[in-house]
Design a protein around this motif. Structure first.
Motif, PDB file in Angstrom:
ATOM      1  N   LEU A 263      24.787  79.552  84.116  1.00 31.10           N
ATOM      2  CA  LEU A 263      25.871  79.461  85.088  1.00 31.10           C
ATOM      3  C   LEU A 263      27.150  78.958  84.419  1.00 31.10           C
ATOM      4  O   LEU A 263      27.132  77.944  83.713  1.00 31.10           O
ATOM      5  CB  LEU A 263      25.482  78.516  86.223  1.00 31.10           C
ATOM      6  N   LEU A 264      28.268  79.659  84.632  1.00 32.55           N
ATOM      7  CA  LEU A 264      29.498  79.298  83.935  1.00 32.55           C
ATOM      8  C   LEU A 264      30.550  78.666  84.834  1.00 32.55           C
ATOM      9  O   LEU A 264      31.549  78.128  84.346  1.00 32.55           O
ATOM     10  CB  LEU A 264      30.090  80.527  83.233  1.00 32.55           C
ATOM     11  N   GLY A 265      30.406  78.738  86.144  1.00 34.25           N
ATOM     12  CA  GLY A 265      31.406  78.187  87.047  1.00 34.25           C
ATOM     13  C   GLY A 265      31.563  76.690  86.862  1.00 34.25           C
ATOM     14  O   GLY A 265      30.638  75.998  86.433  1.00 34.25           O
ATOM     15  N   PRO A 266      32.739  76.148  87.182  1.00 34.37           N
ATOM     16  CA  PRO A 266      32.954  74.703  87.037  1.00 34.37           C
ATOM     17  C   PRO A 266      31.939  73.866  87.808  1.00 34.37           C
ATOM     18  O   PRO A 266      31.477  72.835  87.326  1.00 34.37           O
ATOM     19  CB  PRO A 266      34.372  74.506  87.584  1.00 34.37           C
ATOM     20  N   ALA A 267      31.581  74.300  89.034  1.00 34.54           N
ATOM     21  CA  ALA A 267      30.558  73.616  89.842  1.00 34.54           C
ATOM     22  C   ALA A 267      29.939  74.664  90.756  1.00 34.54           C
ATOM     23  O   ALA A 267      30.347  74.788  91.920  1.00 34.54           O
ATOM     24  CB  ALA A 267      31.154  72.457  90.629  1.00 34.54           C
ATOM     25  N   PRO A 268      28.968  75.430  90.291  1.00 38.43           N
ATOM     26  CA  PRO A 268      28.478  76.608  91.019  1.00 38.43           C
ATOM     27  C   PRO A 268      27.928  76.325  92.415  1.00 38.43           C
ATOM     28  O   PRO A 268      27.965  77.202  93.271  1.00 38.43           O
ATOM     29  CB  PRO A 268      27.367  77.143  90.106  1.00 38.43           C
ATOM     30  N   TYR A 269      27.425  75.120  92.656  1.00 33.42           N
ATOM     31  CA  TYR A 269      26.878  74.787  93.970  1.00 33.42           C
ATOM     32  C   TYR A 269      27.876  74.016  94.824  1.00 33.42           C
ATOM     33  O   TYR A 269      28.098  74.348  95.982  1.00 33.42           O
ATOM     34  CB  TYR A 269      25.598  73.964  93.825  1.00 33.42           C
ATOM     35  N   SER A 270      28.481  72.959  94.280  1.00 33.93           N
ATOM     36  CA  SER A 270      29.328  72.095  95.094  1.00 33.93           C
ATOM     37  C   SER A 270      30.757  72.605  95.227  1.00 33.93           C
ATOM     38  O   SER A 270      31.466  72.214  96.163  1.00 33.93           O
ATOM     39  CB  SER A 270      29.338  70.669  94.524  1.00 33.93           C
ATOM     40  N   ALA A 271      31.216  73.494  94.328  1.00 31.32           N
ATOM     41  CA  ALA A 271      32.566  74.077  94.417  1.00 31.32           C
ATOM     42  C   ALA A 271      32.553  75.404  93.667  1.00 31.32           C
ATOM     43  O   ALA A 271      33.029  75.495  92.532  1.00 31.32           O
ATOM     44  CB  ALA A 271      33.608  73.127  93.837  1.00 31.32           C
ATOM     45  N   PRO A 272      32.010  76.461  94.274  1.00 25.12           N
ATOM     46  CA  PRO A 272      31.776  77.715  93.553  1.00 25.12           C
ATOM     47  C   PRO A 272      33.022  78.529  93.233  1.00 25.12           C
ATOM     48  O   PRO A 272      32.927  79.522  92.511  1.00 25.12           O
ATOM     49  CB  PRO A 272      30.854  78.493  94.504  1.00 25.12           C
ATOM     50  N   ALA A 273      34.200  78.156  93.755  1.00 23.47           N
ATOM     51  CA  ALA A 273      35.415  78.905  93.434  1.00 23.47           C
ATOM     52  C   ALA A 273      35.637  78.909  91.924  1.00 23.47           C
ATOM     53  O   ALA A 273      35.671  77.859  91.282  1.00 23.47           O
ATOM     54  CB  ALA A 273      36.618  78.290  94.144  1.00 23.47           C
ATOM     55  N   ALA A 274      35.797  80.106  91.362  1.00 23.75           N
ATOM     56  CA  ALA A 274      35.829  80.265  89.900  1.00 23.75           C
ATOM     57  C   ALA A 274      37.251  80.093  89.374  1.00 23.75           C
ATOM     58  O   ALA A 274      37.936  81.066  89.053  1.00 23.75           O
ATOM     59  CB  ALA A 274      35.261  81.622  89.507  1.00 23.75           C
ATOM     60  N   TYR A 275      37.690  78.850  89.261  1.00 22.72           N
ATOM     61  CA  TYR A 275      39.001  78.591  88.674  1.00 22.72           C
ATOM     62  C   TYR A 275      38.936  78.677  87.147  1.00 22.72           C
ATOM     63  O   TYR A 275      39.971  78.608  86.485  1.00 22.72           O
ATOM     64  CB  TYR A 275      39.523  77.231  89.108  1.00 22.72           C
ATOM     65  N   TYR A 276      37.729  78.803  86.602  1.00 21.19           N
ATOM     66  CA  TYR A 276      37.569  79.089  85.174  1.00 21.19           C
ATOM     67  C   TYR A 276      36.788  80.392  85.032  1.00 21.19           C
ATOM     68  O   TYR A 276      35.826  80.649  85.774  1.00 21.19           O
ATOM     69  CB  TYR A 276      36.804  77.975  84.454  1.00 21.19           C
ATOM     70  N   PHE A 277      37.209  81.209  84.068  1.00 24.79           N
ATOM     71  CA  PHE A 277      36.482  82.432  83.744  1.00 24.79           C
ATOM     72  C   PHE A 277      36.653  82.684  82.256  1.00 24.79           C
ATOM     73  O   PHE A 277      37.758  82.566  81.724  1.00 24.79           O
ATOM     74  CB  PHE A 277      37.035  83.619  84.550  1.00 24.79           C
ATOM     75  N   PRO A 278      35.569  83.014  81.539  1.00 25.10           N
ATOM     76  CA  PRO A 278      35.677  83.206  80.094  1.00 25.10           C
ATOM     77  C   PRO A 278      36.504  84.436  79.745  1.00 25.10           C
ATOM     78  O   PRO A 278      36.626  85.366  80.538  1.00 25.10           O
ATOM     79  CB  PRO A 278      34.217  83.371  79.650  1.00 25.10           C
ATOM     80  N   GLN A 279      37.053  84.442  78.546  1.00 21.24           N
ATOM     81  CA  GLN A 279      37.870  85.552  78.087  1.00 21.24           C
ATOM     82  C   GLN A 279      36.996  86.771  77.784  1.00 21.24           C
ATOM     83  O   GLN A 279      36.112  86.719  76.925  1.00 21.24           O
ATOM     84  CB  GLN A 279      38.643  85.160  76.840  1.00 21.24           C
ATOM     85  N   VAL A 280      37.250  87.874  78.487  1.00 22.87           N
ATOM     86  CA  VAL A 280      36.465  89.086  78.257  1.00 22.87           C
ATOM     87  C   VAL A 280      36.721  89.626  76.855  1.00 22.87           C
ATOM     88  O   VAL A 280      35.886  90.351  76.287  1.00 22.87           O
ATOM     89  CB  VAL A 280      36.782  90.139  79.331  1.00 22.87           C
ATOM     90  N   THR A 281      37.841  89.246  76.239  1.00 23.68           N
ATOM     91  CA  THR A 281      38.174  89.700  74.888  1.00 23.68           C
ATOM     92  C   THR A 281      37.123  89.300  73.866  1.00 23.68           C
ATOM     93  O   THR A 281      36.863  90.035  72.913  1.00 23.68           O
ATOM     94  CB  THR A 281      39.540  89.118  74.465  1.00 23.68           C
ATOM     95  N   ARG A 282      36.507  88.148  74.054  1.00 20.78           N
ATOM     96  CA  ARG A 282      35.521  87.698  73.071  1.00 20.78           C
ATOM     97  C   ARG A 282      34.079  88.040  73.463  1.00 20.78           C
ATOM     98  O   ARG A 282      33.145  87.628  72.788  1.00 20.78           O
ATOM     99  CB  ARG A 282      35.653  86.198  72.835  1.00 20.78           C
ATOM    100  N   MET A 283      33.917  88.799  74.545  1.00 19.37           N
ATOM    101  CA  MET A 283      32.582  89.188  74.973  1.00 19.37           C
ATOM    102  C   MET A 283      32.165  90.509  74.333  1.00 19.37           C
ATOM    103  O   MET A 283      33.004  91.368  74.063  1.00 19.37           O
ATOM    104  CB  MET A 283      32.522  89.316  76.496  1.00 19.37           C
ATOM    105  N   THR A 284      30.893  90.652  74.103  1.00 20.48           N
ATOM    106  CA  THR A 284      30.376  91.903  73.553  1.00 20.48           C
ATOM    107  C   THR A 284      29.688  92.750  74.613  1.00 20.48           C
ATOM    108  O   THR A 284      29.472  93.939  74.391  1.00 20.48           O
ATOM    109  CB  THR A 284      29.371  91.627  72.424  1.00 20.48           C
ATOM    110  N   THR A 285      29.363  92.155  75.752  1.00 13.79           N
ATOM    111  CA  THR A 285      28.691  92.891  76.824  1.00 13.79           C
ATOM    112  C   THR A 285      29.016  92.243  78.159  1.00 13.79           C
ATOM    113  O   THR A 285      29.100  91.021  78.256  1.00 13.79           O
ATOM    114  CB  THR A 285      27.155  92.884  76.640  1.00 13.79           C
ATOM    115  N   VAL A 286      29.205  93.080  79.174  1.00 18.26           N
ATOM    116  CA  VAL A 286      29.347  92.606  80.551  1.00 18.26           C
ATOM    117  C   VAL A 286      28.261  93.277  81.378  1.00 18.26           C
ATOM    118  O   VAL A 286      28.184  94.505  81.428  1.00 18.26           O
ATOM    119  CB  VAL A 286      30.733  92.947  81.124  1.00 18.26           C
TER     120      VAL A 286
END
Length: 879
Positions: A263-286
Motif C-alpha cells: 500500500l502506497l497511500g499516506p494513510a490508506p485506511y484512516s485518510a485514503p485520499a491520495a495526496y501522494y502518488f509515485p512518479q510513473v517515470t521511474r516505473m517499469t510496469t503499471v
C-alpha cells in the motif's frame, strides 16, 4: 457490529468466517506461474523492462541465463523454462541476436533438465522477453517457435506485444487465447497444461508501452486502459484522481494503490485520499486489477487496484540515463545504476522533474513544480542451487515536491478568453511535501511447489499546502460560478487584483493545511502449487497487519489585496482544524485457481477487520468504530478450441467507514458482476467485458478537492442504492508491412451508465439534492483511445488519440438546464524516436498537438484547464 470491541470482533471473525475461506472468491487471482512450468532454482530480479532494445547493451554473465526470481509480496513468480525458450526465439534482428536467441533457447532446455546452462563468454546472452527492437513481439518468429514446441507440449503460440488489454483473473485457457497480451501492454505465455496459470489477473502497461510516449502523468497512461476514469486537476497529474468501473475518482480514494505490492497511500485506511502518488517515470510496469481479481487487494475492493512496479536490481552491472527538456523550462534527469554478484546485488536510482508551469499568473510568477525522487535497493541471497532458497531485500526511498499549485480556477468567461490564466489571489499558493519509505522483504522457496514472501514496511509523509481558501464568508466556487451579482462582483475584482480590499469583510483567507501521516505494517503471502496430468492447482494464502494515522493542523491567515499583491492583515492565525485519526486493520485472503480441461475456476475470499479512532482536539471529542466483513467471490472461464473464450464472475465489493463517523454510517458495499468474451485469430485479438455494480450503500467522502468546507472535511455521506453498468471493449492488431516495418494498432473503448436509485438531500457538494435516476458525477459516458504506430528497427513514430465525453460536476439528469459539466475532449499526442548508435535513443514527443483547451474540472473553485500543447526532446543511454 460496530458496537463490539475490536478484540471481540477479531476473535469472532477469525472463527466464524474461517469455514468460508475454502468456499469463495476472486476470479483470477492467478500468479505469474504454476508448478506445471517446473522452473529450476532461480535468483531474483529479471528486469521488469519488457525487453532490452537492439541498441541496449544486454551483456550478461554466464549465470544470468538462469531465470531470476521476483519476490515482491508474492506478485512476481517464477518465469518458466518454456517462457525463456519462447522469448529467446522471438524477433532476432541480426546474426548476433539470432545466436543469442539460440543459446538462450538451449539454456532453457538445459535448465529444465537440471543441467548447467551453456554460455559463450565472448558473446552477450539474450535476455529479451520476446520483444523486438521497438518493444513489441515479433509474432512470426514467436509463433513459429511456439508451433514447433507445440508438437511436444502443446504450447500456445506467442503473440504480439499488441494483444488484448484486459487480461484479468479470467484469462482464457485455450492455447489460441492464452498468449502474450498487450493492449496494455501485457506479455504472457501459457500452455494447455497450465491453462491460465501464467496469466496475470490484470491489465498490464509494460515498460515498452510506457517508453512510447515517455509520459510523466499517470493520467495519460491510464486513459488507454478500458474501465479506468481520470479527472484532471493541475495538468501534470501531481495528485491524480483515478476511478475504476464507476467508483469515485476523487483523490483516487476508492481504489487500492500499491507500489511493488505494498500500500502506497499516506494513510490508506484512516485518510485514503491520495495526496501522494509515485512518479510513473521511474516505473517499469503499471498493473490494473478490476472485478473479482481485486478481492485479493484491500481495503477498497469495489473498483479495483493499481500496482506500480519499480525497477529490479539488475543481474549485472548496468545503468541508464534519461535527460529531457521542453517548453516552460521543463526538465527531466533520471539516472539508475545497479549490479549483482552471486549472493549480493544493489540498485541506486534518482529522478528530478521540474517546470515553470504553463499557467499565466496575473503579474507574472512561477506556476510550476520541482520534484525529487531517490530509491535504493539491496539484496542478499543464498546459493541459487539450494533446495531451500532464501532472499532478503531492503528498499529505501525518499521523495520531495515543491509545487506552486492552487485550487483556484477561473470563471467561464475568463476561461474562454484565456484558459491558462491564474488570478493574482493565488500567488502565494504552494504545496510542499516529503516522503520516506522503508521496506524489508524476505523470500523463501521450497522446491518449485512452495514459496513465501513477507514484507515489513513503514512510510512517512508530511505535507503543507498553503492556498487560498475563501473570500470573506463567501464560497470561492459560488463567486466564480456567478461573478456578476453585487457581492460576488466585489470579491471577483479582488481575486483578480482589479480592486483593493477596503474592509475587513473583503479579507482573503489562506489556509495552511499541515498534515503528518504514518503508514506501516507487515504482510505475508504463501503460494502452494500442485498438479497432475489432467489438472493443476494454485493456492494462495495471505495476511496483513496494518496501522496508519494522520495528524491534521489547518491554520487560516487573513490577507488584503493591495495593488495586485497579497498583503498579510497582521491578525492572529485562526486554527480551522486540529484532529488525529488512526486505524488498525487485519486483512486475510485465501484464493485458489483450479485448471482442468478447458475450464478454469477461481474461488477466493477476503476478510477485513478494521478499528478506527478520531480525536477532535478542538471539540474535545473521541469517536471509535469497529467493522468486520467477509468478501467472497468466484470466477469461471471456458475456452473453446476455435479461438473463443467466455468468462463470468461475481464478488462482493467493500469500502471501509472513515474514522470519526457516527455509528449510523454504514460501510460502502456492492455486488459486482462481470461477463464477456475474448477472441484470438492470428494477429487479431478482440475483447468485450461487461460489468454491473449494484451498490446497496454508495458512500461519498468529503475532501477539499471536491469542494467541501473545513467542517465537512473527511465526513462521509450515504447515497443509498445505485447501479453502475458498463462495457469495456478492446482490439489489438499488428500488421507486418515488410521485413523492416510494422504497423501495430490498439483500440480501447468504455461505455458507462450510472444511476442513483433513491432520492435524498446530501451535504456532499458533488451530490446535492439527488433525485432517483440521477447520474453520478465525474463518470464519462463515453471514453476511448486509439494508438497507431509505424515501427522500424532504428526508428518509430507513434500517435495516440484520446477522447472522453463531458462529466457531471454534480448529480443530475439529461436536460437539466443548470447542469455543471466538464468539457468533452479529443486529444492527440505524437512521439517518435531514433537510434543513432547502440545503447542510445533520441526521442521527441508533443502532447496535445492541436493545443485543445478544455475544462478538466470545476471543483473546488472554478474552471481549471487540461495541459496545453507541450513539446519535449530527450536522450536516453543505457550502459
Amino acid at each position: 457490529m460496530r458496537s463490539r470491541t475490536f478484540r471481540t470482533l477479531l476473535s469472532r471473525s477469525l472463527c466464524g468466517p474461517a469455514g468460508l475461506l475454502l468456499a469463495v472468491v476472486n476470479p483470477g487471482l492467478t500468479l505469474a506461474q504454476t508448478a506445471a512450468e517446473k522452473p529450476e532454482r532461480a535468483a531474483k530480479n529479471t528486469p521488469a523492462d519488457p525487453a532490452p532494445k537492439k541498441h541496449t547493451d544486454t551483456t550478461k554473465k554466464a549465470k544470468s541465463a538462469e531465470p531470476r526470481r521476483k519476490t515482491r509480496s508474492g506478485e512476481e513468480r517464477f518465469r518458466g523454462a518454456e517462457d525463456k525458450k519462447a522469448e529467446a526465439n522471438a524477433a532476432p534482428k541480426n546474426t548476433q541476436e539470432k545466436d543469442d536467441a539460440d543459446r538462450a533457447a538451449e539454456n532453457a532446455d538445459t535448465l529444465r533438465s537440471g543441467s548447467t546452462p551453456s554460455t559463450d563468454p565472448t558473446a552477450p546472452a539474450n535476455t529479451d522477453d520476446g520483444f523486438d527492437d521497438f518493444g513489441d513481439y515479433d509474432e512470426a518468429a514467436a509463433a513459429a517457435m511456439a508451433g514447433a514446441a507445440g508438437s511436444q507440449n502443446d504450447t500456445a503460440a506467442a503473440t504480439s506485444g499488441t494483444a488484448s488489454n484486459h487480461v484479468d483473473s479470467n484469462t482464457p485457457a485455450d492455447p489460441s487465447l492464452s498468449e502474450p497480451h498487450d493492449l496494455g501492454s501485457i506479455s504472457i505465455v501459457a500452455t494447455r497444461e497450465t491453462t491460465t496459470s501464467l496469466r496475470r489477473p490484470a491489465q498490464v502497461v509494460d515498460e515498452a508501452e510506457l517508453e512510447k510516449f515517455e509520459y510523466d502523468d499517470v493520467h495519460a497512461v491510464l486513459l488507454k486502459v478500458p474501465g479506468v476514469y481520470v479527472r484532471g486537476e493541475d495538468g501534470y497529474g501531481l495528485r491524480p484522481n483515478i476511478g475504476l468501473r464507476g467508483a469515485s475518482s476523487n483523490r483516487s480514494s476508492k481504489i487500492v494503490l500499491m507500489e511493488d505490492g505494498v500500500l502506497l497511500g499516506p494513510a490508506p485506511y484512516s485518510a485514503p485520499a491520495a495526496y501522494y502518488f509515485p512518479q510513473v517515470t521511474r516505473m517499469t510496469t503499471v498493473e490494473v486489477y478490476k472485478g473479482p481479481s481485486a478481492v485479493r487487494f484491500g481495503p477498497n475492493t469495489i473498483g479495483g487496484a493499481i500496482n506500480m512496479r519499480t525497477r529490479d536490481i539488475p543481474d549485472e552491472a548496468r545503468g541508464g540515463l534519461d535527460i529531457a527538456g521542453g517548453q516552460n523550462l521543463y526538465g527531466k534527469a533520471h539516472v539508475h545504476y545497479g549490479l549483482s554478484s552471486e549472493h549480493f546485488g544493489y540498485l541506486i536510482e534518482g529522478l528530478r522533474l521540474r517546470t515553470n508551469g504553463f499557467k499565466e499568473l496575473d503579474g507574472g510568477g512561477d506556476t510550476g513544480f520541482r520534484k525529487n525522487d531517490f530509491l535504493f535497493k539491496a539484496r542478499v541471497n543464498s546459493d541459487l542451487d539450494r533446495s531451500v532458497y532464501h532472499e532478503l531485500e531492503l528498499k529505501l526511498g525518499y521523495a520531495t515536491e515543491v509545487s506552486n499549485e492552487t485550487y483556484l480556477g477561473l470563471s467561464d468567461d475568463d476561461f474562454a478568453d484565456n484558459a491558462q490564466r491564474r488570478y493574482a489571489a493565488s500567488r502565494l499558493d504552494v504545496m510542499a511535501w516529503d516522503r520516506s519509505q522503508v521496506e524489508l522483504t524476505y523470500h523463501v522457496s521450497v522446491g518449485d511447489e512452495l514459496e513465501v514472501n513477507t514484507t515489513a514496511y513503514r512510510h512517512g509523509f508530511s505535507r503543507s499546502w498553503k492556498r487560498l481558501n475563501r473570500a470573506g464568508n463567501s464560497s470561492l466556487f459560488d463567486v466564480l460560478q456567478d461573478p456578476t451579482t453585487a457581492q460576488n462582483a466585489v470579491y471577483y475584482d479582488i481575486l483578480t487584483g482589479a480592486q483593493d480590499s477596503t474592509a475587513a469583510a473583503e479579507t482573503l483567507y489562506l489556509i495552511d493545511n499541515q498534515r503528518d501521516y504514518i503508514s506501516q505494517g507487515i504482510q505475508t503471502e504463501a503460494v502452494w502449487r500442485t498438479e497432475s496430468t489432467s489438472w493443476s492447482n494454485e493456492l494462495v494464502a495471505g495476511a496483513r497487519y496494518h496501522t496508519d494515522e494522520i495528524q491534521r493542523n489547518h491554520v487560516e491567515d487573513g490577507y488584503f489585496m493591495q495593488n495586485g499583491a497579497m498583503t498579510a492583515t497582521g491578525q492572529p492565525s485562526q486554527t480551522a482544524t486540529r484532529n488525529e485519526a488512526s486505524a488498525h486493520a487485519i486483512s486475510l485472503h485465501l484464493t485458489d485457481q483450479v485448471n482442468f480441461s478447458n475450464i478454469t475456476l477461481n474461488p477466493g475470499v477476503r476478510l477485513e477487520i478494521v478499528n478506527t479512532k478520531m480525536r477532535d482536539e478542538l471539540a474535545g471529542t473521541t469517536v471509535s468504530n469497529d467493522n468486520a466483513v467477509v468478501l467472497p467471490g468466484l470466477g469461471a472461464l471456458y475456452a473453446f478450441d476455435f479461438g473463443l473464450s467466455v468468462l463470468g464472475g461475481a464478488h462482493v465489493g467493500y469500502s471501509p467507514v472513515a474514522p470519526g463517523q457516527s455509528n449510523d454510517v454504514d460501510p460502502e458495499q456492492s455486488l459486482n458482476l462481470e461477463g464477456g468474451a475474448r477472441f484470438k485469430s492470428g494477429e487479431l485479438e478482440l475483447e468485450s467485458i461487461s460489468f454491473y455494480n449494484i451498490y446497496s450503500n454508495l458512500v461519498g467522502q468529503c475532501t477539499f478537492s471536491s469542494g467541501c468546507t473545513n467542517a465537512q472535511s473527511d465526513v462521509q455521506f450515504e447515497g443509498g442504492e445505485a447501479h453502475i453498468t458498463g462495457l469495456e471493449n478492446a482490439l489489438a492488431f499488428r500488421a507486418k508491412l515488410s521485413e523492416q516495418y510494422a504497423l501495430p494498432v490498439k483500440v480501447a473503448y468504455t461505455l458507462t451508465q450510472t444511476q442513483f436509485q433513491t432520492s435524498f438531500d446530501s451535504g456532499n457538494p458533488q451530490w446535492g439534492s439527488v433525485q432517483s435516476g440521477d447520474e453520478l458525477p465525474y463518470v464519462p459516458k463515453h471514453q476511448g483511445s486509439v494508438q497507431v504506430s509505424v515501427e522500424h528497427e532504428l526508428w518509430a513514430f507513434h500517435t495516440a488519440h484520446s477522447f472522453a465525453s463531458a462529466m457531471r460536476e454534480s448529480a443530475g439528469q439529461d436536460g437539466d438546464a443548470d447542469a455543471l459539466l466538464t468539457d468533452s475532449y479529443y486529444l492527440v499526442d505524437v512521439s517518435g524516436h531514433y537510434v543513432p548508435f547502440d545503447s542510445a535513443r533520441i526521442y521527441l514527443k508533443v502532447g496535445n498537438v492541436f493545443d485543445t483547451a478544455y475544462i478538466a474540472s470545476r471543483r473546488p473553485f472554478g474552471a481549471r484547464p487540461g495541459r496545453p500543447r507541450l513539446a519535449q526532446l530527450g536522450f536516453k543511454y543505457t550502459f
